[in-house]
Design an enzyme around this catalytic site. Sequence first.
Site: not given
Ligand code: DAS
Length: 361
Positions: A44, A115
């Site tokens: 993200t 995350t």
């Molecule tokens: N899109 C998700 C990931 O790549 C969530 C994020 O990055 O916060 O883990």
Amino acid sequence: MRTWLRSWIAACVTCLPLVAPPPAARAAQPDERPVVRLVATGGTIANRTGSRLTAAELTASVPALDGRIVVEAEQFSNVASGALTRDDWLRLARRVNRTLAARDDLAGVVVTSGTDTLEETAYFLNLTVRSERPVVVVGAMRPPGTVGYDGAANLRQGLRVAAEPAARGRGVLVVLNNEINAARDVSKTHAQRLHAFTAGSRGLVGVVDRDRVLFYRRPLHRHTRWTEFDLAGVERLPRVDILMTYLDAPGDLVRAAVEAGAEGLVVAAAGAGSTTEDQRVAIGEALDRGRPVVITTRTGGGRILPRRPRPDPDAAPNDPRYSPLRIEAEDLTPIKARILLMLALTRTRDGAEIQRMFQQY
Ligand code: DAS
């Protein structure tokens, strides 16, 4: 032009070399600024609508460093963290190890990650990067372009921690939301909020405040420079699966995992380590087939205690509760226990040795 003005300008021009040295002299000054390598994997923090931010664009998003840290940007991948594989982990750890070994001048490394599986990547690096220098993993809960994008702030904080000499020897650190957590202890505990990462009762390793980076403690489990895990010669990480206990959980999923090729299992057991009766029988079969089974708790906190000694050494020799391959995970979460078991299996199949590793890492 008046005479006094002409002579004032002439005097200033004469003074110029004293005020600003010529470019050649300036270049000769040694650059004392810490150099940090940014290794971007996606997530993200980079997930702008339309196209993902590159490592170079992420670096450009933190001009507020005011040139106090030199950032070198490197693109490892640009995917959601759920798309990373065990092979990616091997490549990533090798790359970070190679970079640190080749570059004495680097203060540290920052890895960006989605995350969702960030704590897993951080713990894997914690067990496989063989350096004292800081390796910091950062991410973001809000994507670029949204109001309150936290990626630039988290990246800036992560770069400050990686440039900080006091961060050395503390293992891989996770930095989000002004907080520094140990890779071993931190979990993502909220699906939406900015304050998504916590280490529960183990607490923070430190904080990133506006004026300085502050450390409170030093993680005591073995990590990084003190690891025994060496990826040289490891071609692949073995498959280890996680099974959860819940009311009436069947044992056939345990059997299916072994049939599908799992070389070890982790059970996210209820409470202090209990499973259903059906799972207990299936776990016994897995142990009989030489698969280590690590018992963890699904509660999110607390240890799995060592077993009581077998009351009568001759009684029930095949009782799975006393199999040397049945391992207690201490307070490692199921997903972290899976990583440690995978690495343990690259070195040994001996239950007592694996149990020792679970006490030390
Ligand atoms: N899109 C998700 C990931 O790549 C969530 C994020 O990055 O916060 O883990």
